[in-house]
Scaffold this active site. Structure first.
Site, short mmCIF file in Angstrom:
data_model
loop_
_atom_site.label_atom_id
_atom_site.label_comp_id
_atom_site.label_asym_id
_atom_site.label_seq_id
_atom_site.Cartn_x
_atom_site.Cartn_y
_atom_site.Cartn_z
N CYS A 87 6.92 -1.10 -5.07
CA CYS A 87 7.21 -0.45 -6.36
C CYS A 87 8.71 -0.12 -6.45
CB CYS A 87 6.32 0.78 -6.52
SG CYS A 87 6.19 1.32 -8.24
N HIS A 195 0.54 -1.31 -5.22
CA HIS A 195 0.54 -0.35 -4.11
C HIS A 195 -0.59 -0.59 -3.11
CE1 HIS A 195 3.54 2.61 -5.51
NE2 HIS A 195 3.19 2.24 -6.72
N GLU A 197 -0.76 0.58 -0.14
CA GLU A 197 -0.98 1.79 0.66
C GLU A 197 -1.94 2.76 -0.01
OE1 GLU A 197 1.42 1.35 -1.38
OE2 GLU A 197 2.39 3.22 -2.04
#
Lengths: 224, 77
Positions: A87, A195, A197
């Site tokens: 990002c 994302h 994670e």
């Protein structure tokens, strides 16, 4: 595997990324403040996290890219350390010149915050080895400036060299050729808007991101 | 000594901000507008004698991203 997560003023995904690194590698990453001028020599993996570094002033990632620590990151990348920019981290890596192109304002003008369908375009990379080429996966996105731009020659080169790691399987932000994530020419730097994670535990509602981190740990073990 | 740096998106680079401004102008009844491109103006207050090369380097290294933007320097206002 020794890892680090860079922290800029305005980073807000640094802790999530640190948790992902630790859960999968079993070792806590070092949190490195943007003013640091050096990283440990033996660092294997550097995370450049999402957020709004320096309030997105001037251009997203522009100020962070000129902060002292990014020179150390560039040096580590040059000697072969893995660098994962997510990002805002992707924006920082393009502004630093570690990855080609730029991330423009989303074509629709809106901030996009939702799960998106992605296709793994190349599983022969250190980051995607636990996926199949062509596999459909879901990661969340949350960004205003995710519209990937590069000139036609650069795009052709990225595609031809298998450096498009991930592609949106739907219209998300107007990115050229629906590119969601790209690699550098040596394959050790990956920048991506989605994302991974945020989807590593069953409690997250999806675990599609976990294999990216597992693949990295595995690549490191094979390399070592 | 002052310098103004005009940073504009290169032709062919999509400008959603310009497009939104265009729509807003149309909404106000200004239908003579063919296109809108938005950019940035950065004003620098510089030490006297700052070289042109230094100002240019500032633009290249930080103020503009030359992958997507052009810049123009206007000195001495």
């Amino acid at each position: 595997m020794k890892s680090a997560v860079i922290v800029f003023p305005g980073s807000n995904c640094d802790r999530d990324l640190a948790v992902a690194f630790e859960k999968v590698s079993g070792r806590k990453p070092e949190m490195v403040w943007h003013r640091e001028t050096e990283l440990p020599d033996d660092i294997d993996l550097i995370g450049v996290p999402g957020g709004f570094s320096y309030g997105d002033y001037l251009r997203s990632g522009a100020m962070a890219a000129r902060s002292p620590v990014m020179q150390a990151v560039a040096k580590a990348a040059e000697r072969g350390a893995f660098v994962l920019g997510i990002c805002n981290g992707f924006q920082v890596l393009t502004e630093t010149g570690l990855l080609p192109g730029a991330l423009l304002r989303n074509a629709g003008g809106h901030f996009v915050c939702r799960d998106v369908a992605l296709t793994v375009e190349n599983s022969q990379t250190a980051f995607t080895s636990r996926y199949e080429t062509g596999e459909a996966i879901t990661y969340p996105v949350a960004h205003h400036d995710g519209n990937y731009f590069a000139d036609a020659d650069t795009l052709d080169r990225l595609e031809g060299d298998g450096r498009v790691a991930l592609r949106y399987a739907e219209q998300v932000n107007g990115s050229a050729r629906n590119i969601a994530g790209i690699l550098n020419d040596t394959g050790n730097v990956l920048g991506m808007m989605p994302h991974p994670e945020r989807v590593i535990e069953p409690a997250h509602g999806c675990t599609d991101g976990r294999r990216l981190f597992e693949g990295l740990v595995e690549s490191f073990l094979t390399k070592a | 000594m002052k310098a103004r740096i005009f940073v504009t998106l290169k032709g062919g680079v999509l400008d959603p901000q310009g497009r939104a401004i265009h729509h807003a102008l149309e909404g106000l009844g200004f239908d003579a507008v063919n296109d809108v491109r938005a950019g940035k103006l950065i004003e620098l207050d510089l030490a006297d004698g700052t070289s042109d090369e230094d100002i240019d380097a500032m633009c290249k290294k930080l103020l503009a991203n030359t992958v997507i933007e052009n810049y123009r320097i206007e000195k001495g206002i």
